[in-house]
Design an enzyme around this catalytic site. Structure first.
Site, PDB file in Angstrom:
ATOM      1  N   HIS A 177      27.814 -33.069 -20.476  1.00 29.11           N
ATOM      2  CA  HIS A 177      27.408 -32.614 -19.279  1.00 29.11           C
ATOM      3  C   HIS A 177      25.991 -33.682 -19.358  1.00 29.11           C
ATOM      4  CE1 HIS A 177      28.999 -29.046 -18.375  1.00 29.11           C
ATOM      5  NE2 HIS A 177      29.592 -29.363 -17.229  1.00 29.11           N
ATOM      6  N   GLU A 213      32.537 -24.357 -20.832  1.00 27.82           N
ATOM      7  CA  GLU A 213      33.178 -23.669 -22.589  1.00 27.82           C
ATOM      8  C   GLU A 213      33.436 -22.885 -21.963  1.00 27.82           C
ATOM      9  OE1 GLU A 213      30.612 -22.865 -25.794  1.00 27.82           O
ATOM     10  OE2 GLU A 213      29.681 -24.095 -25.272  1.00 27.82           O
ATOM     11  N   ASN A 269      23.005 -26.053 -22.246  1.00 30.60           N
ATOM     12  CA  ASN A 269      21.970 -26.444 -23.474  1.00 30.60           C
ATOM     13  C   ASN A 269      20.701 -27.026 -23.656  1.00 30.60           C
ATOM     14  OD1 ASN A 269      21.518 -28.562 -25.278  1.00 30.60           O
ATOM     15  ND2 ASN A 269      24.241 -28.971 -24.097  1.00 30.60           N
ATOM     16  N   SER A 311      23.375 -33.069 -25.069  1.00 30.39           N
ATOM     17  CA  SER A 311      23.801 -34.593 -24.556  1.00 30.39           C
ATOM     18  C   SER A 311      23.192 -35.252 -24.540  1.00 30.39           C
ATOM     19  CB  SER A 311      24.975 -33.240 -23.623  1.00 30.39           C
ATOM     20  OG  SER A 311      24.570 -33.050 -22.701  1.00 30.39           O
TER      21      SER A 311
END
Length: 307
Positions: free
Chosen positions: A54, A140, A234, A276
Site C-alpha cells: 500500500h 489482509e 499501518n 510499506s
C-alpha cells in the site's frame, strides 16, 4: 539520528522503511519480473491481484519495471506469472490462481500474516467463534477471514467489540497492523463475553516497534511528519497514535506534499514512516527539509526548490 539545518532539528524515528515482510515481498516481486524479462516470457509482465503493497509511489516504480496490477482473477491471462502480495489472499483465490497459472504463482504472503491465517484456521477448526480485530475492508483481513471454516466476525472498534453477544467458545486474533492499545482493551472486554476465551496476539513485531517509536518521538518534537500511503493501514495507525498524544501531525505520501506553513513556530520536527514506505521516499523527504526553503518556514512551499 539527528540532522540540523538552520533553526530546525530533524529527528527520524527508528525503525523506518520497509518491514521484513514488505522487503521480502518486493525482493521476490523484482526477482519474478527479472526472470520473466530474461526468459522473454510474457513481455516481462507479472500480475498481482491488487496493489502488492500500500504505497502508490513504490507500486508506480514497480509497474514501470513490469508489474501489472489487476482487480480480479479473470484479468490474469492463463499461464501468466502471478504474484500474491504480502497481505495474502483467501485460500479459494489462491487455488483459482493455481488452476489458471499452474506453478507460475509466487506466494509472497508475509510470514506474520500467514501466522494469523493459520491461527484463524486452527481456532475455527476447533469450534471457536472467531473474532478478527481489524478493518473488514482490508485485503489482509479478508484473506484471514477466508481461512475460517466456521462462524467469524470482524470488529474495527471497541464499540463493535462491546456489541458482540456472549459466546460459549470465543477465539480472537488481530490484523497484524492493529494498535496494541485496541487489542488489549478488546481482550479485556471479551473476557466477560465468553465461557471459554482463547486469544492469539497476531500483531507483528515490526508494527509494535514502529508504534513504540512514534510514542517515544512525540514526546520530544514540536510536530511529526508521517510519510506513507494513505491506504496503508499501518501508516494510519501511526498517525492515530501521534494525534492521540496531542502531537501536531502532517501525513504525506511524498515530499512534494509539504506545506511550509506547517513548519512555522516549530524548532524540532520528527519523521516517521509506515512499514510499506520505501527508503527512497524517506530520503527525499529528509533532503527536502534540509536543503530547501521549507526549513525556513516559507509559506506556500510545495516541495520544490526553484532557486
Amino acid at each position: 539520528m539527528e540532522k540540523t539545518q538552520g533553526k530546525i532539528t530533524v529527528e527520524v524515528a527508528s525503525p523506518t522503511g520497509f518491514c521484513f515482510g514488505v522487503k521480502r515481498a518486493i525482493e521476490s516481486l523484482e526477482k519474478c519480473i527479472d526472470e520473466c524479462v530474461s526468459a522473454g516470457e510474457g513481455n516481462g509482465k507479472v500480475y498481482s491481484i491488487g496493489m502488492p503493497i500500500h504505497n502508490p509511489q513504490e507500486v508506480e516504480r514497480l509497474c514501470r519495471k513490469g508489474l501489472v496490477v489487476t482487480e480480479s482473477i479473470e484479468d490474469v491471462p492463463e499461464g501468466a506469472r502471478v504474484f500474491i502480495r504480502a497481505h495474502g489472499v483467501p485460500p479459494g483465490v489462491k487455488k483459482k490462481l493455481q488452476e489458471r497459472c499452474g506453478d507460475r504463482v509466487t506466494d509472497a504472503t508475509c510470514p506474520f500474516v500467514k501466522n494469523a491465517q493459520e491461527k484463524a484456521a486452527l481456532l475455527s477448526g476447533e469450534g471457536y467463534f472467531l473474532l478478527v480485530l481489524g478493518d473488514p475492508d482490508h485485503p489482509e483481513v479478508q484473506a484471514i477471514v477466508g481461512c475460517a471454516s466456521g462462524d467469524v466476525s470482524v470488529a474495527s472498534s471497541l464499540s463493535e467489540v462491546q456489541g458482540l453477544g456472549k459466546k460459549d467458545k470465543l477465539g480472537v486474533i488481530s490484523q497484524t497492523t492493529q494498535k496494541t492499545e485496541f487489542f488489549g482493551a478488546a481482550a479485556d472486554v471479551l473476557a466477560r463475553k465468553s465461557g471459554e476465551l482463547r486469544v492469539f496476539n497476531t500483531i507483528c513485531g515490526a508494527t509494535t516497534r514502529r508504534q513504540d517509536a512514534v510514542r517515544k518521538i512525540t514526546g520530544i518534537v514540536d510536530g511529526l511528519i508521517v510519510v506513507g500511503g494513505r491506504i496503508s493501514a499501518n501508516t494510519a495507525k501511526l498517525v492515530e497514535i501521534a494525534r492521540s498524544r496531542g502531537c501536531d501531525v502532517l501525513w504525506i505520501e511524498h515530499a512534494g506534499e509539504l506545506d511550509g506553513r506547517w513548519f512555522a513556530g516549530k524548532a524540532r520536527i520528527g519523521i516517521a514512516a509506515g512499514a510499506s514506505t520505501p527508503d527512497w521516499l524517506i530520503e527525499e523527504l529528509k533532503i527536502a527539509i534540509e536543503t530547501s526553503q521549507v526549513s525556513r518556514g516559507m509559506e506556500g512551499y510545495d516541495g520544490r526548490d526553484d532557486d
